[in-house]
Enzyme design. Structure first.
Site, PDB file in Angstrom:
ATOM      1  N   ASP A 128       0.848  -1.197   0.000  1.00  0.00           N
ATOM      2  CA  ASP A 128       0.000   0.000   0.000  1.00  0.00           C
ATOM      3  C   ASP A 128       0.887   1.251   0.000  1.00  0.00           C
ATOM      4  O   ASP A 128       0.571   2.261   0.625  1.00  0.00           O
ATOM      5  CB  ASP A 128      -0.957   0.000   1.188  1.00  0.00           C
ATOM      6  N   LEU A 133      -3.168   7.464   8.997  1.00  0.00           N
ATOM      7  CA  LEU A 133      -2.138   6.828   8.198  1.00  0.00           C
ATOM      8  C   LEU A 133      -2.440   7.020   6.715  1.00  0.00           C
ATOM      9  O   LEU A 133      -3.584   6.891   6.283  1.00  0.00           O
ATOM     10  CB  LEU A 133      -2.048   5.337   8.527  1.00  0.00           C
TER      11      LEU A 133
END
Length: 384
Positions: free
Chosen positions: A274, A307
């Site tokens: 990711d 995040l």
């Protein structure tokens, strides 16, 4: 590329670990795998007792090395795909963000029309469309301004621009239009639950309708309690689901990673990064989907503290999984390659070390540092 031997190697195959063996490679493909030392007349590359595993396949990566898929330029994909070899990634899905339809289409068109400069770079296997069909209540680092409701027509419009290269789509199963879209298109694309507030029963219903996968387990989804198991409970108990996890020690506690691995096993667990554009770069200020990101000490966060993807390298993700779950490379290797290849239906040529498959390989030491990456038979030395 040529015809040569990788000799004096520890080799990891679907049938098991070869403690000392060699691999014959010709014209970019694996011709043979044998135990013992090679004694013929072909050119020999001595691996010096190091470990050979399949090239990594990252099915969820937004960018790295200063680049982002949403930049939508050929140069971006050239730089990204070249640099990914340094961490052992030989194939990946270019992953989009929740932005305007115009921005998404531009990125899709760029991937669809991309022509690599040569074979000495990671292969783009397609697109992971992360958004815009997510829940505005679990956007994470996605931009809530551009969240949209799914429909067959909307997806097919994206897929047309992408020239059928969309392989995975992250979707919130509970939003209006999701059920009908999953039911209608589950044989054409892999639906993955993510950025969702649905519960355990909602995931199970979606799986019955064709959902196959879970996007970045634990993150931007409902959590587990003993009375409400949530997305997490469904992901870990439903054997029909494969589950991707960002194994960086930041997005999930090491014990949580171990729990997921113990539940899913090494055949339904996919290590992903990711990663965003700051991967491989210095700490500092970057952007993700038009939002400012602060990168400091292995963490990437939006200004509100959320995040914002990771800066994880695939080989570090594999090493972390081995440490967190206390498992050997012999057990762990397929979580970075074969599971992804099977999910994407490319296991006939990628994902494992097998006669007839493409020579996409990584030579690593015992600490999973990448010493050499081999892409389609081309040898790229890159000791980290």
């Amino acid at each position: 590329m040529g015809h040569y031997i990788l000799d004096n190697a520890v080799i990891y195959t679907e049938q098991g670990k070869i403690e000392n063996g060699y691999i014959e490679i010709q014209d970019g493909y694996i011709q043979d795998i044998q135990e013992g030392s090679y004694s013929g007349n072909l050119e020999v590359v001595d691996v010096n007792g190091q470990h050979i595993i399949p090239g990594f396949i990252d099915i969820h990566i937004h960018g790295g090395y200063g680049q982002d898929v949403m930049d939508a330029t050929p140069e971006t994909l050239n730089i990204l795909s070249e640099n990914l070899l340094s961490e052992g990634t030989t194939s990946f899905l270019a992953t989009t963000m929740t932005q305007s339809s115009e921005a998404i289409n531009k990125a899709l068109k760029n991937v669809a029309e991309y022509k690599p400069l040569d074979d000495k770079r990671a292969e783009i296997l397609g697109v992971h469309l992360e958004g815009p069909f997510i829940s505005e209540h679990k956007v994470g680092a996605q931009n809530p301004k551009y969240v949209a409701r799914p429909s067959v027509a909307k997806f097919e419009a994206f897929q047309s621009v992408a020239k059928d290269k969309i392989k995975i789509i992250t979707i919130a199963p509970e939003v209006e239009g999701a059920k009908e879209t999953i039911q209608a298109l589950n044989d054409k694309v892999i639906f993955s639950a993510g950025h969702t507030i649905t519960d355990y029963d909602g995931i199970e219903e979606a799986v019955d309708n064709g959902l196959q996968h879970i996007t970045h387990l634990y993150n931007a989804q409902t959590t587990f309690t003993h009375r409400e198991p949530g997305v997490f409970g469904a992901a870990l108990t439903d054997e029909r689901l494969t589950t991707e996890v960002i194994v960086d020690g930041v997005h999930s506690h090491p014990a949580s990673v171990k729990l997921a691995y113990l539940s899913k096993g090494n055949k339904n667990f996919c290590v992903i990064t990711d990663a965003m554009r700051a991967k491989g770069m210095k700490d500092g200020e970057y952007d993700l989907g038009g939002q400012n990101v602060h990168v400091n000490d292995h963490e990437a966060r939006l200004e509100n503290g959320s995040l914002a993807g990771s800066i994880l390298l695939m080989n570090k993700g594999l090493k972390n999984l081995m440490n967190y779950a206390n498992i050997p490379l012999e057990e762990a290797w397929r979580t970075t390659s074969l599971n992804q290849a099977i999910r994407l239906n490319v296991e006939d040529r990628l994902g494992s070390i097998k006669k007839g498959k493409q020579a996409d390989l990584v030579i690593v030491d015992s600490e999973i540092n990448v010493l050499t990456t081999i892409k389609k038979g081309y040898i790229i030395d890159n000791e980290q």
